[in-house]
Design an enzyme around this catalytic site. Structure first.
Site, PDB file in Angstrom:
ATOM      1  N   LYS A 591       0.816  -1.243  -0.065  1.00  0.00           N
ATOM      2  CA  LYS A 591      -0.010   0.035   0.070  1.00  0.00           C
ATOM      3  C   LYS A 591       1.143   1.359   0.166  1.00  0.00           C
ATOM      4  O   LYS A 591       1.871   1.085   0.816  1.00  0.00           O
ATOM      5  CB  LYS A 591      -1.015   0.274   1.023  1.00  0.00           C
ATOM      6  CG  LYS A 591      -2.145  -0.886   1.074  1.00  0.00           C
ATOM      7  CD  LYS A 591      -3.945  -0.228   1.386  1.00  0.00           C
ATOM      8  CE  LYS A 591      -4.459  -1.294   1.576  1.00  0.00           C
ATOM      9  NZ  LYS A 591      -4.785  -2.357   1.143  1.00  0.00           N
ATOM     10  N   GLY A 592       0.854   1.982  -1.125  1.00  0.00           N
ATOM     11  CA  GLY A 592       1.460   2.914  -1.246  1.00  0.00           C
ATOM     12  C   GLY A 592       0.645   4.526  -0.706  1.00  0.00           C
ATOM     13  O   GLY A 592      -0.650   4.266   0.254  1.00  0.00           O
ATOM     14  N   GLY A 593       1.264   5.995  -0.868  1.00  0.00           N
ATOM     15  CA  GLY A 593       1.195   6.716  -0.700  1.00  0.00           C
ATOM     16  C   GLY A 593      -0.711   7.079  -0.705  1.00  0.00           C
ATOM     17  O   GLY A 593      -1.098   7.390  -0.133  1.00  0.00           O
ATOM     18  N   PHE A 594      -0.680   7.003  -2.204  1.00  0.00           N
ATOM     19  CA  PHE A 594      -2.267   6.540  -2.918  1.00  0.00           C
ATOM     20  C   PHE A 594      -3.118   6.160  -3.005  1.00  0.00           C
ATOM     21  O   PHE A 594      -4.045   5.662  -3.981  1.00  0.00           O
ATOM     22  CB  PHE A 594      -2.077   8.029  -3.575  1.00  0.00           C
ATOM     23  CG  PHE A 594      -1.675   9.175  -2.513  1.00  0.00           C
ATOM     24  CD1 PHE A 594      -0.038   9.441  -3.530  1.00  0.00           C
ATOM     25  CD2 PHE A 594      -2.237  10.226  -1.929  1.00  0.00           C
ATOM     26  CE1 PHE A 594       0.376  11.004  -2.685  1.00  0.00           C
ATOM     27  CE2 PHE A 594      -1.555  11.425  -1.857  1.00  0.00           C
ATOM     28  CZ  PHE A 594      -0.476  11.616  -1.873  1.00  0.00           C
ATOM     29  N   GLY A 595      -2.704   4.672  -2.880  1.00  0.00           N
ATOM     30  CA  GLY A 595      -3.171   3.434  -2.930  1.00  0.00           C
ATOM     31  C   GLY A 595      -2.629   2.263  -3.356  1.00  0.00           C
ATOM     32  O   GLY A 595      -1.166   1.876  -2.450  1.00  0.00           O
ATOM     33  N   THR A 596      -3.382   1.433  -3.723  1.00  0.00           N
ATOM     34  CA  THR A 596      -2.491  -0.124  -3.548  1.00  0.00           C
ATOM     35  C   THR A 596      -1.749  -1.053  -4.676  1.00  0.00           C
ATOM     36  O   THR A 596      -2.574  -0.017  -6.078  1.00  0.00           O
ATOM     37  CB  THR A 596      -3.500  -0.667  -3.724  1.00  0.00           C
ATOM     38  OG1 THR A 596      -4.711  -0.408  -2.457  1.00  0.00           O
ATOM     39  CG2 THR A 596      -3.746  -2.593  -2.528  1.00  0.00           C
ATOM     40  N   VAL A 597      -1.100  -1.246  -5.045  1.00  0.00           N
ATOM     41  CA  VAL A 597      -0.042  -1.265  -5.182  1.00  0.00           C
ATOM     42  C   VAL A 597       0.260  -3.123  -6.265  1.00  0.00           C
ATOM     43  O   VAL A 597      -0.014  -3.415  -4.585  1.00  0.00           O
ATOM     44  CB  VAL A 597       1.533  -1.300  -5.108  1.00  0.00           C
ATOM     45  CG1 VAL A 597       2.248  -1.567  -6.276  1.00  0.00           C
ATOM     46  CG2 VAL A 597       1.733   0.486  -4.979  1.00  0.00           C
ATOM     47  N   LYS A 610       0.250   0.702  -9.573  1.00  0.00           N
ATOM     48  CA  LYS A 610      -0.169   1.590  -8.116  1.00  0.00           C
ATOM     49  C   LYS A 610      -1.764   2.247  -8.582  1.00  0.00           C
ATOM     50  O   LYS A 610      -1.712   2.948  -9.838  1.00  0.00           O
ATOM     51  CB  LYS A 610       0.732   2.368  -8.436  1.00  0.00           C
ATOM     52  CG  LYS A 610       0.292   4.032  -6.636  1.00  0.00           C
ATOM     53  CD  LYS A 610       1.152   4.106  -6.482  1.00  0.00           C
ATOM     54  CE  LYS A 610       1.505   5.483  -5.433  1.00  0.00           C
ATOM     55  NZ  LYS A 610       2.070   6.300  -5.185  1.00  0.00           N
ATOM     56  N   ASP A 707      10.044  13.310  -0.699  1.00  0.00           N
ATOM     57  CA  ASP A 707       9.832  12.492   0.165  1.00  0.00           C
ATOM     58  C   ASP A 707      10.463  11.314   0.502  1.00  0.00           C
ATOM     59  O   ASP A 707       9.568  10.300   0.901  1.00  0.00           O
ATOM     60  CB  ASP A 707       7.882  11.766   0.270  1.00  0.00           C
ATOM     61  CG  ASP A 707       7.635  10.755   1.201  1.00  0.00           C
ATOM     62  OD1 ASP A 707       6.159  10.075   0.674  1.00  0.00           O
ATOM     63  OD2 ASP A 707       8.535  10.701   2.596  1.00  0.00           O
TER      64      ASP A 707
END
Ligand code: NAG
Ligand code: NAG
Ligand code: NAG
Ligand code: NAG
Ligand code: NAG
Ligand code: NAG
Ligand code: NAG
Ligand code: NAG
Ligand code: NAG
Length: 889
Positions: A591-597, A610, A707
């Site tokens: 799970k990344g910054g803005f959604g699931t990978v 992503k 980041d």
């Protein structure tokens, strides 16, 4: 042997209901029949006498619906209507409650095929910024009840329904019941209900209000291995728990009195911490010779209570003072008669709860109130993301809002962008409650009235944009505000030829520029202010020559240009192709910054896909920025973009696949495998540094990553490192001085304190974050650990080094297999990078050079050559870096 198994909260509300003796008042109850129309409707539900009302005053989104008529007779009236939420990721109820009071909060969900789709929904429930529970509807006519016992932190509470998949969240009823706040105490966290049962002689009846004055729902439980005994006499239940008479008048006893009685259940989550409440009262009229005495143990002999003799017609409640857990999720209680006992064990009622930690703090409550008022005043309910807490959790940040997230303190709002939001009327004084605000953009609305003087008292405010509000009275600028503008502490943009800029200086003149998006693909992109200082000579960005001014507020930001061709056709992939590629999102990589990978295959090559949650415009903005950057950037130590998907609501980025996951996982041992050797670590450090150096110096225009952290350093199958996630990058013009003030973003712990304080962003902020990464690589310690003498890794390393030597901080997993001189060199370099003053930090080019030397040392050491050590040169003055001074070495 006796077994008993409850399904999690699958409580079937049957039609038969117990009669209650007398109606009692419903003081403090809030009973919402969700989706009830018209909105003034109230009614008294027939079987409970609870007065329900419409939820319309508590929420401003969602659609009303009704369960299929055929099912109505199965249920109490409050579930006939419902409210569903096809739009928006998160939709929230706002309820006024009493702060620091304990409440029982219950959501009830009956699907009843209201939408005719016959598709069972699942979604999440949140309390404020925290997840409380996952709702999974198991049948068209199944009732799901989710209860939490929670102390309300502030005098209003948000209960949110959060979309987690393709189905639409909905709710049938929402109830709030005040409890005595001494009851159901926990050491930490709130309690969610797993089961609450009593043992009547016949099944299929349940007890709630008004027998239970707190309206807990007690389900009946009967089976063929226990019998129910009962009394007609009143039971003394007077204590703070207010357990109903009818619950205590019956009890279960095992049929086979000579055998121990086993009572067990299984929690889905084996890590769950439990609180268990057992209610006992003797309901049999005992003869003088009768003794009922028993021991209670669980899970192979753990003592619960010994020599228990239930009091005659009087309640005793036993619960665990500390949360208990079970390694396999099974709790198996044994009730065994003691030697002197003549009667079998008994149990009148049982409650089982699990602990849910609601750790994420809500945004500062005055600011939440102010934002709610602003939303109300300007009718902003059409802003889909404006639901729930404005700042938290960060993934559901409100559109146009940016926040700071200080450690263990409430989030604060630092910028507010209401550009083109159809605001009318005067500027509301609620804005003055946002005391941490640095940027306020109210441009391109239809505001009228005067410019309020309170702006002058908002000490942190640096930029106000009021341009494009033709009806605003600009003739009277309050004196105090004028003064702040004159003293250079505030820039006020009013529109063409009417701007109040800070006074001209001899050489450098600050110019305000508004980077506005240009039509086309990027129409949805950034409409936020960048504020940069440029040399007067190079003020070619501004439209008009002569004295610097804001040329009608528009300066094209060349980097984020209107060139849509960069989104090339070839690399655009449709959503069906994404589905195929990922085999219907079969394998989650993370799970990344803005959604699931997800894992995928593209032309025989593995890729990482992503998916961006298509909720917030924020996400969309980041998406566009990231695509644009990545398509432009190619370097062997930067994770490459292979393609992207922008298909209706579905946004995705397709990256090259990095088989070995991120550096953090590899360091923590989560991925299994071998410990990364010192050599591996130095190699990874230098490669990541090269990637970052390329962003700073190899790209035109240069880029700040913003980041940098260990979870953004990915490893391929050969443990080669690449830097990932440019979602937060912002290009900035190469001309002029390299400062861009934007909205502070980044990950706590890695965030440059200078950037955080001043909002001035430069490459040196990345250098700072990279320094933190280096310290992690050396120590394998968490960046922030509140249990440590010094919570932040920078301070901890400094602190440890003043007391001991390098060995005290290097990752013990290396078992001493590292080069001491090399380790010193890296630590010194890292501490130079995290120098509080950005001027004192080295450049990435320098960092790469130093790290290359470390790699060389390590290679030399591996080859048994010791000579190079003497040549180690360290050229950072550390005396000024921190409290740390190089100690014995
Ligand atoms: C509801 O209230 C009415 C009037 O107070 C009373 O007659 C009736 O018995 C109550 N019913 C229940 C189920 O409590
Ligand atoms: C909650 O309280 C606020 C302020 O105290 C008030 O304006 C608002 O109308 C209340 N909401 C409801 C639903 O009662
Ligand atoms: C208990 O509840 C009352 C309201 O009934 C509240 O005022 C009080 O602060 C609460 N006490 C604690 C310790 O939470
Ligand atoms: C509820 O769902 C379960 C499956 O989990 C099913 O066995 C049961 O029959 C359902 N109950 C009703 C009333 O639909
Ligand atoms: C109790 O019922 C279960 C099935 O529900 C059955 O397997 C078991 O044999 C029964 N036990 C007794 C003692 O009747
Ligand atoms: C509960 O414990 C008893 C005795 O220790 C055992 O016989 C029984 O199988 C256990 N039940 C479960 C579900 O583990
Ligand atoms: C009951 O518990 C006590 C104390 O834990 C223990 O000494 C005793 O042997 C137990 N009796 C039975 C019958 O298990
Ligand atoms: C049984 O009762 C007798 C007399 O009350 C007492 O002395 C003895 O300790 C008891 N035994 C047990 C096992 O509780
Ligand atoms: C603007 O404000 C000034 C000062 O309060 C007032 O005199 C003037 O009439 C206002 N102009 C308009 C157009 O309202």
């Amino acid at each position: 042997m006796k077994t008993l198994h409850w399904f999690l909260l699958l409580l079937i509300i049957a039609f038969t209901v117990l009669r209650s003796v007398e109606a009692q008042n419903q003081a403090g109850f809030i009973s919402l029949d969700c989706g009830l129309v018209p909105k003034e409707t109230t009614y008294v539900e027939r079987s409970t006498n609870i007065t329900y009302k419409s939820d319309a005053d508590y929420i401003d989104s969602g659609l009303v619906g009704k369960i299929n008529d055929a099912y109505k007779t199965l249920f109490q009236q409050q579930v006939w209507a419902l409210r569903s939420f096809p739009v928006g990721q998160r939709n929230c109820y706002n309820v006024n409650l009493t702060a620091s009071r304990k409440y029982l909060i219950r959501g009830t969900f009956v699907y009843g095929n209201y939408d005719g789709l016959n598709q069972l929904p699942s979604f999440d429930l949140h309390i404020g910024p925290n997840k409380w529970s996952s709702v999974k509807i198991r049948g068209v006519t199944n009732t799901s009840m989710h209860e939490i016992i929670h102390v309300i932190p502030q005098n209003s509470l948000q209960v949110c329904l959060v979309k987690t998949g393709p189905t639409t969240p909905f709710i049938s009823s929402l109830e709030f019941r005040p409890l005595n706040n001494e009851t159901y105490a926990t050491q930490s966290g709130s309690l969610t209900l797993f089961a609450r049962v009593y043992f009547p002689s016949t099944s299929s009846s349940f007890i709630r209000y008004d027998e239970d004055i707190h309206d807990r729902v007690w389900n009946s439980y009967t089976d063929n291995e226990t019998v129910s005994i009962s009394t007609d006499l009143p039971v003394d239940t007077s204590n703070i728990y207010d357990v109903p008479q009818s619950v205590m008048k019956t009890a279960a006893v095992p049929k086979n009195a000579s055998q121990p009685w086993h009572l067990w259940w299984e929690l889905d989550d084996i890590t769950a911490q439990s609180y268990i409440y057992m209610h006992f009262a003797e309901v049999q009229n005992l003869k003088a010779s009768d003794i009922r005495e028993f021991n209670i143990t669980y899970n192979e002999g753990i003592r619960w209570y010994s020599y228990l003799r239930p009091s005659k017609l009087s309640i005793s409640i036993f619960s665990n003072p500390k949360a208990v857990s079970s390694s396999n999720g099974i709790f198996n209680f044994t009730f065994a008669m003691t030697g002197n006992s003549t009667l079998p064990p008994l149990l009148n009622a049982l409650e089982i709860y699990t602990v849910v930690d609601l750790l994420q703090l809500e945004t500062n409550k005055d600011e939440v109130t102010a934002m709610m008022n602003i939303k109300e005043t300007y009718g902003l309910s059409k802003k889909i993301s404006w639901q729930g807490d404005p700042c938290a959790p960060q993934i559901y940040l409100w559109e146009g809002v940016n926040c700071s997230y200080p450690d263990s303190e409430a989030s604060r709002i630092i910028s507010l962008n209401l550009n083109a939001s159809e605001l009318t009327g005067s500027i509301t004084s609620d804005i003055s409650k946002l005391t941490q605000l640095t940027v306020l953009d109210l441009s391109n609305n239809d505001l009228s009235g005067e410019i309020p003087a309170f702006f002058a008292d908002m000490k942190l405010l640096k930029l106000i944009n009021l341009s494009g509000n033709p009806r605003l009275n600009l003739t009277a600028i309050p004196d105090s505000l004028q003064e702040r503008v004159n003293s250079n502490s505030l820039t006020l943009i009013l529109g063409e030829n009417q701007n109040l800029n800070p006074k001209k200086e001899s050489k450098k003149v600050p110019v305000v520029a508004i980077a506005a998006s240009v039509a086309g693909v990027f129409a949805l992109l950034v409409i936020f202010a960048i504020y940069f200082v440029i040399k007067r000579k190079s003020a070619k960005n501004t439209k008009a020559p002569g004295p610097p001014s804001v040329a009608s507020g528009i300066v094209k930001s060349e980097t984020r240009s209107s060139n849509p061709s960069i989104m090339t056709k070839e690399r655009k992939i449709t959503y069906p192709e994404v589905l195929k590629m990922t085999n219907n999102f079969e394998r989650v990589l993370g799970k990344g910054g803005f959604g699931t990978v997800y894992h995928g295959n593209l032309d025989d090559a593995q890729v990482a896909v992503k998916m961006l949650s298509h909720s917030s415009a924020q996400g969309y903005k980041e998406f566009k920025a990231e695509v644009e950057l990545l398509l432009r950037v190619h370097h062997r130590h930067l994770v490459g973009l292979v393609g992207y998907c922008d298909d209706g609501d579905n946004l995705a980025l397709i990256y090259e696949y990095m088989a070995n996951g991120d550096l953090r996982e590899n360091m923590s041992g989560k991925r299994g495998g071998n410990v990364l050797t010192w050599e591996n670590r130095m190699q990874i450090a230098v490669e990541a540094a090269q990637g970052l150096e390329y962003l700073h110096n190899g790209c035109r225009p240069p880029m700040v990553h913003r980041d940098v952290k260990t979870t953004n350093i990915l490893l391929n199958e050969r443990c080669g490192a690449k830097l990932a996630d440019f979602g937060l990058s912002r290009s900035f013009p190469i001309d002029g001085e390299c400062h861009v003030s934007t909205v502070v973003a980044g990950t706590p712990g890695y965030l440059d304190p200078e950037y955080y304080k001043t909002n001035w962003l430069s490459e040196k902020s990345d250098v700072y974050s990279f320094g933190v990464v280096l310290l992690e690589i050396v120590t394998n310690q968490p960046v922030i650990n509140k249990m440590r003498e010094r919570p932040h890794i920078n301070e901890w390393v400094g602190f440890m080094l003043t007391k001991g030597d390098i060995k005290s901080i290097v990752d013990p997993k290396l078992m001493g297999d590292f080069d001491t001189n090399g380790a010193w060199k890296v630590v010194e370099l890292a501490l130079a990078c995290v120098n509080p003053s950005s001027n004192r930090r080295p450049t990435m080019a320098h960092v790469v050079m130093e790290l290359n030397e470390c790699v060389a040392f390590e290679n030399a050491r591996r080859q048994g050559s010791e000579e190079m050590y003497s040549m180690a040169s360290v050229d950072y003055s550390l005396s000024s870096a921190s409290e740390f001074a190089p100690g014995a070495r």
